[in-house]
Each structure stands twice: as structure tokens, then as C-alpha cells.
Design an enzyme around this catalytic site. Structure first.
Site, PDB file in Angstrom:
ATOM      1  N   SER A 125      -3.730   2.969  -0.962  1.00 32.89           N
ATOM      2  CA  SER A 125      -4.228   4.225  -0.811  1.00 32.89           C
ATOM      3  C   SER A 125      -2.897   4.479   0.591  1.00 32.89           C
ATOM      4  O   SER A 125      -1.576   3.866   1.056  1.00 32.89           O
ATOM      5  CB  SER A 125      -5.154   3.467   0.650  1.00 32.89           C
ATOM      6  OG  SER A 125      -5.764   4.832   1.544  1.00 32.89           O
ATOM      7  N   TYR A 150      -8.711  -1.482   8.060  1.00 31.04           N
ATOM      8  CA  TYR A 150      -9.186  -1.370   6.809  1.00 31.04           C
ATOM      9  C   TYR A 150      -7.515  -1.446   6.518  1.00 31.04           C
ATOM     10  O   TYR A 150      -6.871  -1.881   4.750  1.00 31.04           O
ATOM     11  CB  TYR A 150      -9.955  -0.283   6.873  1.00 31.04           C
ATOM     12  CG  TYR A 150      -9.831   0.564   5.188  1.00 31.04           C
ATOM     13  CD1 TYR A 150     -10.156  -0.218   4.004  1.00 31.04           C
ATOM     14  CD2 TYR A 150      -8.829   1.508   5.452  1.00 31.04           C
ATOM     15  CE1 TYR A 150     -10.404   0.743   2.704  1.00 31.04           C
ATOM     16  CE2 TYR A 150      -8.754   2.501   3.914  1.00 31.04           C
ATOM     17  CZ  TYR A 150      -9.597   1.566   2.797  1.00 31.04           C
ATOM     18  OH  TYR A 150      -9.061   1.836   1.289  1.00 31.04           O
ATOM     19  N   LYS A 154      -5.133  -2.759   3.044  1.00 23.74           N
ATOM     20  CA  LYS A 154      -4.391  -2.931   2.032  1.00 23.74           C
ATOM     21  C   LYS A 154      -2.783  -3.101   1.878  1.00 23.74           C
ATOM     22  O   LYS A 154      -1.831  -2.719   0.859  1.00 23.74           O
ATOM     23  CB  LYS A 154      -4.261  -0.769   2.130  1.00 23.74           C
ATOM     24  CG  LYS A 154      -5.692  -0.392   1.519  1.00 23.74           C
ATOM     25  CD  LYS A 154      -6.197  -0.940   0.340  1.00 23.74           C
ATOM     26  CE  LYS A 154      -7.833  -0.538   0.065  1.00 23.74           C
ATOM     27  NZ  LYS A 154      -8.270  -1.386  -1.654  1.00 23.74           N
TER      28      LYS A 154
HETATM   29  N1  LIG Z   1     -12.548   6.409  -1.488  1.00 22.47           N
HETATM   30  C1  LIG Z   1     -11.290   7.371  -1.051  1.00 22.47           C
HETATM   31  O1  LIG Z   1     -11.270   7.700   0.111  1.00 22.47           O
HETATM   32  C2  LIG Z   1     -10.129   5.467  -0.844  1.00 22.47           C
HETATM   33  C3  LIG Z   1      -8.737   5.631  -0.654  1.00 22.47           C
HETATM   34  C4  LIG Z   1      -7.776   5.001  -1.036  1.00 22.47           C
HETATM   35  C5  LIG Z   1      -7.910   3.623  -1.244  1.00 22.47           C
HETATM   36  N2  LIG Z   1      -9.126   3.663  -2.210  1.00 22.47           N
HETATM   37  C6  LIG Z   1      -9.690   2.375  -2.435  1.00 22.47           C
HETATM   38  O2  LIG Z   1     -10.065   2.460  -3.799  1.00 22.47           O
HETATM   39  C7  LIG Z   1     -11.727   1.562  -4.349  1.00 22.47           C
HETATM   40  C8  LIG Z   1     -12.544   2.014  -4.475  1.00 22.47           C
HETATM   41  O3  LIG Z   1     -13.138   3.109  -3.128  1.00 22.47           O
HETATM   42  P1  LIG Z   1     -14.335   3.772  -3.433  1.00 22.47           P
HETATM   43  O4  LIG Z   1     -14.268   4.882  -2.835  1.00 22.47           O
HETATM   44  O5  LIG Z   1     -14.736   3.567  -5.051  1.00 22.47           O
HETATM   45  O6  LIG Z   1     -15.562   2.780  -2.317  1.00 22.47           O
HETATM   46  P2  LIG Z   1     -16.845   2.126  -3.037  1.00 22.47           P
HETATM   47  O7  LIG Z   1     -17.541   1.308  -1.761  1.00 22.47           O
HETATM   48  O8  LIG Z   1     -17.816   3.837  -3.753  1.00 22.47           O
HETATM   49  O9  LIG Z   1     -16.799   1.215  -4.356  1.00 22.47           O
HETATM   50  C9  LIG Z   1     -16.024  -0.262  -4.273  1.00 22.47           C
HETATM   51  C10 LIG Z   1     -17.481  -0.811  -4.827  1.00 22.47           C
HETATM   52  O10 LIG Z   1     -17.226  -2.231  -4.289  1.00 22.47           O
HETATM   53  C11 LIG Z   1     -18.667  -2.873  -4.382  1.00 22.47           C
HETATM   54  N3  LIG Z   1     -17.323  -4.110  -3.838  1.00 22.47           N
HETATM   55  C12 LIG Z   1     -17.407  -3.953  -1.855  1.00 22.47           C
HETATM   56  N4  LIG Z   1     -16.629  -5.735  -2.188  1.00 22.47           N
HETATM   57  C13 LIG Z   1     -16.878  -6.620  -3.506  1.00 22.47           C
HETATM   58  C14 LIG Z   1     -17.094  -7.570  -3.630  1.00 22.47           C
HETATM   59  N5  LIG Z   1     -16.972  -8.726  -2.809  1.00 22.47           N
HETATM   60  N6  LIG Z   1     -17.340  -7.942  -4.938  1.00 22.47           N
HETATM   61  C15 LIG Z   1     -17.645  -7.117  -5.682  1.00 22.47           C
HETATM   62  N7  LIG Z   1     -17.944  -5.349  -5.485  1.00 22.47           N
HETATM   63  C16 LIG Z   1     -18.150  -5.715  -3.977  1.00 22.47           C
HETATM   64  C17 LIG Z   1     -19.078  -1.841  -3.777  1.00 22.47           C
HETATM   65  O11 LIG Z   1     -20.265  -2.041  -3.608  1.00 22.47           O
HETATM   66  C18 LIG Z   1     -18.868  -1.290  -3.949  1.00 22.47           C
HETATM   67  O12 LIG Z   1     -19.218  -0.291  -5.407  1.00 22.47           O
HETATM   68  C19 LIG Z   1     -11.249   0.837  -2.650  1.00 22.47           C
HETATM   69  O13 LIG Z   1     -10.290  -0.408  -2.793  1.00 22.47           O
HETATM   70  C20 LIG Z   1     -11.037   1.840  -1.880  1.00 22.47           C
HETATM   71  O14 LIG Z   1     -10.276   0.336  -0.260  1.00 22.47           O
HETATM   72  C21 LIG Z   1     -10.545   4.896  -1.365  1.00 22.47           C
END
Ligand SMILES: NC(=O)c1ccc[n+]([C@@H]2O[C@H](COP(=O)([O-])OP(=O)(O)OC[C@H]3O[C@@H](n4cnc5c(N)ncnc54)[C@H](O)[C@@H]3O)[C@@H](O)[C@H]2O)c1
Length: 336
Positions: A125, A150, A154
Site C-alpha cells: 500500500s 495496519y 504492510k
Molecule cells: N482496498 C484498499 O484501499 C487497499 C489499499 C491498499 C492495499 N490493500 C490491500 O489489498 C488487499 C485486498 O484488499 P481488499 O480491499 O480487497 O480487502 P477485502 O477485505 O475486500 O479482501 C480481503 C479478503 O481476504 C479475506 N481474508 C482476510 N484474512 C484472511 C485469512 N487469514 N485467510 C483467508 N482469507 C482471509 C477476507 O475475507 C476478504 O475477502 C489487502 O491485503 C489490503 O490490505 C487494500
């Protein structure tokens, strides 16, 4: 078809990436514990693609689950989305975040090494940059102390990847540093599904417009930005998904024990007020919002220099801010 394991593949970015992988001729194998998503997304993915994706409900921290998947399928690459992502909650429950976000990466890396799996794309991120001194942000912009547990997960995960690759485990890894993912699939069948009060701007906007929340507060309009509100780089989730597909192809051409990072953004910054006005324009809805005081800890402005990903991966963002607002709104309208 090359089988790609997508941890967290039922989530927001993971589900869009599953579609783009299939479009590129790869077969997604989804692992998700559904802690922040709904199994109905599999029906939606089938409506979009005409294909029922292989799905395992399980925890990425559980190596036996990963091993069971590897027994059933010849996995040729992994995209690791699974993590918790609520900044506020991470401050209240830091151990939950360190255990899941850091722990799952360690388990996954052990598993990949044991199984001889080579290619990994990791979700990082722009939060690792904090408030950068120079804009736009390049990949060599120094990382800063994280503002939240959080954000720190990362940073720690990136450090683990660097150290692990130095030990020559026979892996190739790219960490993608996402800027602000927004939008939804143009079909309006999948999108962001915030549980409770949305922590991100765009789901908040669409929920106010849909009458679910009364009013949006803009935190500060007296910053040193074009209209005084904070600036972010809003990247459409389908563009972001495509960046993962391009990263996988790139990794397959690299020598072993490779690690690199890429920014994924549009290269443009937009203010909060510009996002609101763009939404009002495409939706025709007048948004109920008010200007509130500055919020402590907010990054004032950040946007990506995308030269590296443009040149090295041949990836470019195709969707505009208005496209993102239109797709987010269509997705929201389908939810109510
Ligand atoms: N959306 C944002 O703004 C953003 C920005 C930067 C980075 N990210 C990163 O991108 C990735 C995806 O984000 P997103 O927005 O799709 O989030 P999200 O919460 O929609 O998707 C993450 C998924 O992982 C699953 N999950 C969590 N822990 C788990 C585990 N231990 N085993 C199996 N499944 C698990 C959750 O049920 C969820 O479906 C994350 O790592 C997040 O930190 C997101």
C-alpha cells in the site's frame, strides 16, 4: 490454463482480479475465510464470466489448508490479498492485525518454498510512504514510520519479503503498492462491500447518495491543496486487477530470487471535493456533505509516479475518475 492461487480472492480487489486472470487465460483458485466477504461473490463471478471458480473456504494462516489446495491443483503462481485492512480497528486490536497480516504471509512463504512454488504478488500500500516530502511518489521515496498497526503490517511484510529473498529461497516476488482503489466492475455485479460504517471516501459517498447515511463530512478544506481538501490518487479496481495479471507475466520472465516494488496509481491526484463533484456529475445526485475540522493523522496529499510500472510492466491506468464514480454508483444502486 495456468492455475493461480488467490488468497482473499472473494474480497474487493481479489474478486476483480479473478475476472481479469480468467480474461488473460489463467484459472483462479480462490482461498478466502469470508471474514470480510460473502460467498455470494462466487455466483456473481459466474454471472460475469460464465465460469464457476474453484473456491476453498479456509484460513491462509493454516498451512494444511494450503497443502490441501496444492494436492488438488498444480498451482503456478500466488496472489496474496488476504489481510485485514481497517485502519481504525487495527489501532484498537493491533495483535489481530499482526497475527493475520504478518502471520499469513509467513505461512504462505513457508508453504511456497516447501512446494517449490515460485511466483508471488503481494498486496502492499502507499500507506508505507506516509506523507511524502516530494511528489509525485516514486518507488525510491523513503518509507516512513507507519501511522497505524495496519500500515505497519504492510511495512513489516515488505521487510520480510526482502529478507526472505536474500536467503535465496527460489522465489520471485513483486509487492504492488496500491494507491486508493475505487470503482467496481462495470457489470455492477461485484464491488466493494464495506461492513458497517465505510472507512473509505467513495463507499461513504455512495451510501450517503443512497440514503443509507445522512451526511458526509470532509475533514478539512484549509490544506495547501487546490481547493483545500486532501489529495489522493484514485485507481479503478479493474485497472488495479489488470496490474496483477501483468505482474504475473513479468515475474515468469525473471531470474529466481527476484524482488521488486511497483506503485499502482493513475499518476494524478484528486481532491476530496473533486471526487464529490465528479460523483455528483455522473450520478445526477446532489450529495449532502459538510466541511468539518481536519482529522489528526491524515496524509494531506499523495499521488503516484507511475513511470516504473508503465515502462517495466507496460501497464497503464485506462479508467478515469468519472468511470470510477459511475461504476461505484451502479454497484451501490444494485445493493439497495
Ligand atoms: N482496498 C484498499 O484501499 C487497499 C489499499 C491498499 C492495499 N490493500 C490491500 O489489498 C488487499 C485486498 O484488499 P481488499 O480491499 O480487497 O480487502 P477485502 O477485505 O475486500 O479482501 C480481503 C479478503 O481476504 C479475506 N481474508 C482476510 N484474512 C484472511 C485469512 N487469514 N485467510 C483467508 N482469507 C482471509 C477476507 O475475507 C476478504 O475477502 C489487502 O491485503 C489490503 O490490505 C487494500
Amino acid at each position: 490454463m495456468k492455475k493461480i492461487l488467490i488468497t482473499g480472492g472473494a474480497g474487493y480487489i481479489g474478486s476483480h482480479t479473478a475476472v481479469e486472470l480468467l480474461n488473460a487465460g489463467m484459472e483462479p483458485i480462490i482461498l478466502d475465510d469470508l471474514s470480510n466477504s460473502d460467498a455470494k461473490v462466487l455466483d456473481r463471478l459466474e454471472e460475469i464470466t460464465g465460469k464457476r471458480f474453484t473456491f476453498y473456504k479456509g484460513d491462509c494462516n493454516d498451512k494444511s489448508t494450503l497443502e490441501a489446495i496444492a494436492k488438488d491443483h498444480k498451482i503456478e503462481g500466488v496472489i496474496h490479498f488476504a489481510a485485514f485492512k481497517a485502519v481504525g480497528e487495527s489501532t484498537a486490536q493491533p495483535l489481530k492485525y499482526y497475527r493475520n497480516n504478518v502471520g499469513s504471509l509467513i505461512v504462505l512463504l513457508e508453504f511456497m518454498q516447501e512446494q517449490g512454488l515460485k511466483d508471488l504478488v503481494f498486496s502492499s500500500s502507499c500507506t508505507v510512504y506516509g506523507q511524502p516530502e516530494v511528489l509525485p511518489v516514486t518507488e525510491s521515496t523513503p518509507r516512513q514510520d507507519a501511522e497505524s498497526p495496519y500500515g505497519n503490517t504492510k511495512k513489516i511484510c515488505e521487510d520480510i519479503l526482502v529478507d526472505f529473498i536474500k536467503s535465496k529461497p527460489g522465489l520471485r516476488v513483486v509487492a504492488l503498492r496500491y494507491f486508493n482503489p475505487v470503482g467496481a466492475h462495470p457489470s455492477a455485479k461485484i464491488g466493494e462491500l464495506p461492513l458497517g460504517i465505510p472507512a473509505n471516501l467513495v463507499p461513504y459517498i455512495t451510501q450517503v447518495a443512497a440514503g443509507i447515511r445522512e451526511r458526509l463530512t470532509v475533514f478539512g478544506d484549509d490544506y495547501d491543496t487546490p481547493d483545500g481538501s486532501c489529495v489522493r490518487d484514485y485507481i479503478h479496481v479493474v485497472d488495479l486487477a489488470d496490474a496483477h495479471v501483468k505482474t504475473l507475466s513479468f515475474l515468469q520472465k525473471q531470474e529466481m530470487d527476484f524482488y521488486d516494488v511497483f506503485n499502482v496509481g493513475t499518476g494524478n491526484g484528486n481532491t476530496v471535493l473533486e471526487v464529490i463533484h465528479s460523483f455528483e456529475k455522473v450520478s445526477g445526485v446532489k450529495l449532502n456533505y459538510q466541511i468539518g475540522p481536519r482529522r489528526p493523522g491524515d496524509v494531506v496529499k499523495t499521488w503516484a509516479d507511475t513511470t516504473k510500472i508503465n515502462q517495466v510492466l507496460g501497464w497503464h491506468a485506462k479508467y478515469s475518475l468519472e468511470d470510477s464514480m459511475r461504476d461505484s454508483w451502479n454497484w451501490q444502486k444494485g445493493l439497495v
